[in-house]
Write a protein that holds these residues in place. Structure first.
Motif, PDB file in Angstrom:
ATOM      1  N   THR A   1      37.563  48.476  53.231  1.00 13.81           N
ATOM      2  CA  THR A   1      37.486  47.271  54.046  1.00 13.81           C
ATOM      3  C   THR A   1      37.769  46.054  53.176  1.00 13.81           C
ATOM      4  O   THR A   1      37.937  46.194  51.967  1.00 13.81           O
ATOM      5  CB  THR A   1      36.096  47.157  54.736  1.00 13.81           C
ATOM      6  N   GLY A   2      37.825  44.901  53.768  1.00 12.31           N
ATOM      7  CA  GLY A   2      38.083  43.704  52.993  1.00 12.31           C
ATOM      8  C   GLY A   2      37.522  42.466  53.643  1.00 12.31           C
ATOM      9  O   GLY A   2      37.194  42.455  54.828  1.00 12.31           O
ATOM     10  N   GLU A   3      37.415  41.425  52.832  1.00 12.93           N
ATOM     11  CA  GLU A   3      36.869  40.154  53.310  1.00 12.93           C
ATOM     12  C   GLU A   3      37.325  39.056  52.363  1.00 12.93           C
ATOM     13  O   GLU A   3      37.574  39.319  51.179  1.00 12.93           O
ATOM     14  CB  GLU A   3      35.345  40.251  53.330  1.00 12.93           C
ATOM     15  N   GLY A   4      37.399  37.853  52.847  1.00 16.56           N
ATOM     16  CA  GLY A   4      37.791  36.734  52.004  1.00 16.56           C
ATOM     17  C   GLY A   4      36.809  36.483  50.876  1.00 16.56           C
ATOM     18  O   GLY A   4      37.194  36.238  49.743  1.00 16.56           O
ATOM     19  N   ARG A   5      35.491  36.546  51.189  1.00 16.74           N
ATOM     20  CA  ARG A   5      34.455  36.355  50.167  1.00 16.74           C
ATOM     21  C   ARG A   5      33.275  37.253  50.489  1.00 16.74           C
ATOM     22  O   ARG A   5      32.709  37.165  51.570  1.00 16.74           O
ATOM     23  CB  ARG A   5      33.997  34.905  50.118  1.00 16.74           C
ATOM     24  N   LEU A   6      32.927  38.118  49.545  1.00 19.07           N
ATOM     25  CA  LEU A   6      31.717  38.936  49.665  1.00 19.07           C
ATOM     26  C   LEU A   6      30.569  38.149  49.069  1.00 19.07           C
ATOM     27  O   LEU A   6      30.598  37.806  47.884  1.00 19.07           O
ATOM     28  CB  LEU A   6      31.872  40.263  48.916  1.00 19.07           C
ATOM     29  N   ASP A   7      29.560  37.867  49.883  1.00 14.36           N
ATOM     30  CA  ASP A   7      28.414  37.111  49.408  1.00 14.36           C
ATOM     31  C   ASP A   7      27.205  37.448  50.280  1.00 14.36           C
ATOM     32  O   ASP A   7      27.251  38.409  51.057  1.00 14.36           O
ATOM     33  CB  ASP A   7      28.714  35.611  49.403  1.00 14.36           C
ATOM     34  N   ALA A   8      26.144  36.673  50.171  1.00 16.23           N
ATOM     35  CA  ALA A   8      24.921  36.949  50.924  1.00 16.23           C
ATOM     36  C   ALA A   8      25.171  36.964  52.428  1.00 16.23           C
ATOM     37  O   ALA A   8      24.545  37.738  53.157  1.00 16.23           O
ATOM     38  CB  ALA A   8      23.849  35.922  50.576  1.00 16.23           C
ATOM     39  N   GLN A   9      26.099  36.158  52.907  1.00 14.52           N
ATOM     40  CA  GLN A   9      26.401  36.160  54.338  1.00 14.52           C
ATOM     41  C   GLN A   9      26.996  37.485  54.793  1.00 14.52           C
ATOM     42  O   GLN A   9      26.884  37.848  55.952  1.00 14.52           O
ATOM     43  CB  GLN A   9      27.359  35.023  54.679  1.00 14.52           C
ATOM     44  N   SER A  10      27.614  38.214  53.874  1.00 19.49           N
ATOM     45  CA  SER A  10      28.195  39.509  54.219  1.00 19.49           C
ATOM     46  C   SER A  10      27.117  40.481  54.690  1.00 19.49           C
ATOM     47  O   SER A  10      27.375  41.354  55.515  1.00 19.49           O
ATOM     48  CB  SER A  10      28.934  40.103  53.019  1.00 19.49           C
ATOM     49  N   ARG A  11      25.912  40.326  54.158  1.00 22.51           N
ATOM     50  CA  ARG A  11      24.795  41.189  54.570  1.00 22.51           C
ATOM     51  C   ARG A  11      24.170  40.735  55.877  1.00 22.51           C
ATOM     52  O   ARG A  11      23.397  41.467  56.475  1.00 22.51           O
ATOM     53  CB  ARG A  11      23.699  41.196  53.498  1.00 22.51           C
ATOM     54  N   GLU A  12      24.471  39.548  56.307  1.00 19.37           N
ATOM     55  CA  GLU A  12      23.774  38.954  57.437  1.00 19.37           C
ATOM     56  C   GLU A  12      24.654  38.840  58.674  1.00 19.37           C
ATOM     57  O   GLU A  12      24.813  37.771  59.247  1.00 19.37           O
ATOM     58  CB  GLU A  12      23.220  37.592  57.029  1.00 19.37           C
ATOM     59  N   GLY A  13      25.260  39.946  59.063  1.00 17.86           N
ATOM     60  CA  GLY A  13      25.977  39.966  60.318  1.00 17.86           C
ATOM     61  C   GLY A  13      27.485  39.969  60.240  1.00 17.86           C
ATOM     62  O   GLY A  13      28.145  40.151  61.258  1.00 17.86           O
ATOM     63  N   LYS A  14      28.061  39.770  59.053  1.00 17.10           N
ATOM     64  CA  LYS A  14      29.513  39.833  58.955  1.00 17.10           C
ATOM     65  C   LYS A  14      29.956  41.295  59.028  1.00 17.10           C
ATOM     66  O   LYS A  14      29.221  42.215  58.682  1.00 17.10           O
ATOM     67  CB  LYS A  14      29.991  39.183  57.661  1.00 17.10           C
ATOM     68  N   LEU A  15      31.159  41.491  59.491  1.00 14.91           N
ATOM     69  CA  LEU A  15      31.683  42.834  59.711  1.00 14.91           C
ATOM     70  C   LEU A  15      31.630  43.706  58.457  1.00 14.91           C
ATOM     71  O   LEU A  15      31.219  44.861  58.513  1.00 14.91           O
ATOM     72  CB  LEU A  15      33.122  42.737  60.240  1.00 14.91           C
ATOM     73  N   THR A  16      32.024  43.151  57.333  1.00 13.61           N
ATOM     74  CA  THR A  16      32.041  43.925  56.098  1.00 13.61           C
ATOM     75  C   THR A  16      30.648  44.433  55.733  1.00 13.61           C
ATOM     76  O   THR A  16      30.493  45.574  55.305  1.00 13.61           O
ATOM     77  CB  THR A  16      32.610  43.069  54.952  1.00 13.61           C
ATOM     78  N   GLY A  17      29.640  43.604  55.888  1.00 14.55           N
ATOM     79  CA  GLY A  17      28.271  44.025  55.600  1.00 14.55           C
ATOM     80  C   GLY A  17      27.802  45.121  56.527  1.00 14.55           C
ATOM     81  O   GLY A  17      27.117  46.063  56.113  1.00 14.55           O
ATOM     82  N   GLU A  18      28.159  45.044  57.794  1.00 14.17           N
ATOM     83  CA  GLU A  18      27.780  46.085  58.760  1.00 14.17           C
ATOM     84  C   GLU A  18      28.494  47.391  58.452  1.00 14.17           C
ATOM     85  O   GLU A  18      27.908  48.469  58.561  1.00 14.17           O
ATOM     86  CB  GLU A  18      28.081  45.613  60.185  1.00 14.17           C
ATOM     87  N   ILE A  19      29.746  47.301  58.036  1.00 13.17           N
ATOM     88  CA  ILE A  19      30.474  48.506  57.630  1.00 13.17           C
ATOM     89  C   ILE A  19      29.774  49.147  56.434  1.00 13.17           C
ATOM     90  O   ILE A  19      29.544  50.361  56.421  1.00 13.17           O
ATOM     91  CB  ILE A  19      31.945  48.173  57.312  1.00 13.17           C
ATOM     92  N   ALA A  20      29.413  48.348  55.434  1.00 16.56           N
ATOM     93  CA  ALA A  20      28.724  48.882  54.253  1.00 16.56           C
ATOM     94  C   ALA A  20      27.404  49.535  54.648  1.00 16.56           C
ATOM     95  O   ALA A  20      27.067  50.620  54.171  1.00 16.56           O
ATOM     96  CB  ALA A  20      28.486  47.763  53.238  1.00 16.56           C
ATOM     97  N   ARG A  21      26.649  48.898  55.546  1.00 21.33           N
ATOM     98  CA  ARG A  21      25.358  49.439  55.980  1.00 21.33           C
ATOM     99  C   ARG A  21      25.528  50.792  56.673  1.00 21.33           C
ATOM    100  O   ARG A  21      24.834  51.753  56.375  1.00 21.33           O
ATOM    101  CB  ARG A  21      24.666  48.448  56.920  1.00 21.33           C
ATOM    102  N   ARG A  22      26.490  50.877  57.577  1.00 25.46           N
ATOM    103  CA  ARG A  22      26.707  52.129  58.302  1.00 25.46           C
ATOM    104  C   ARG A  22      27.232  53.233  57.382  1.00 25.46           C
ATOM    105  O   ARG A  22      26.860  54.394  57.541  1.00 25.46           O
ATOM    106  CB  ARG A  22      27.660  51.896  59.477  1.00 25.46           C
ATOM    107  N   CYS A  23      28.073  52.867  56.439  1.00 23.42           N
ATOM    108  CA  CYS A  23      28.571  53.862  55.482  1.00 23.42           C
ATOM    109  C   CYS A  23      27.429  54.392  54.621  1.00 23.42           C
ATOM    110  O   CYS A  23      27.340  55.592  54.370  1.00 23.42           O
ATOM    111  CB  CYS A  23      29.667  53.263  54.609  1.00 23.42           C
ATOM    112  N   ARG A  24      26.571  53.495  54.172  1.00 25.54           N
ATOM    113  CA  ARG A  24      25.420  53.907  53.358  1.00 25.54           C
ATOM    114  C   ARG A  24      24.552  54.885  54.132  1.00 25.54           C
ATOM    115  O   ARG A  24      24.148  55.923  53.618  1.00 25.54           O
ATOM    116  CB  ARG A  24      24.620  52.666  52.961  1.00 25.54           C
TER     117      ARG A  24
END
Length: 96
Positions: free
Chosen positions: A25-48
């Motif tokens: 996956t990809g995103e412009g900036r991975l940061d704390a917001q990525s864990r808080e509802g952004k698509l990339t964070g949700e993908i990481a959570r589901r993969c984990r």
């Protein structure tokens, strides 16, 4: 419904994840917001949760977030050279 959950539901992400060996996956900036509802964070959570390695390419990376998000590997690609060579870099990252 949170936007990330909606989008992943529409594309059948969980069903596809069952057959996946890894997710890129990809995103412009991975940061704390990525864990808080952004698509990339949700993908990481589901993969984990599914024990499927997730890999990310991002323009910028807040290094302290990589472990928190749970990505197996992250490629930071925010330089002008990386943007010019994006297709080649993505292919190389996927091969790696």
């Amino acid at each position: 419904v949170p936007g990330a959950a909606f989008v992943l539901g529409v594309v059948g992400f969980d069903r596809r994840l069952e057959d996946a060996d890894a997710v890129l996956t990809g995103e412009g900036r991975l940061d704390a917001q990525s864990r808080e509802g952004k698509l990339t964070g949700e993908i990481a959570r589901r993969c984990r949760a599914a024990r499927v390695p997730a890999y990310a390419i991002a323009g910028q990376v807040a290094q302290e977030e990589i472990e928190r998000l749970g990505f197996a590997m992250v490629e930071e690609a925010g330089s002008p050279e990386a943007i010019e060579d994006a297709a080649e870099r993505i292919a190389a990252f996927a091969r790696q």
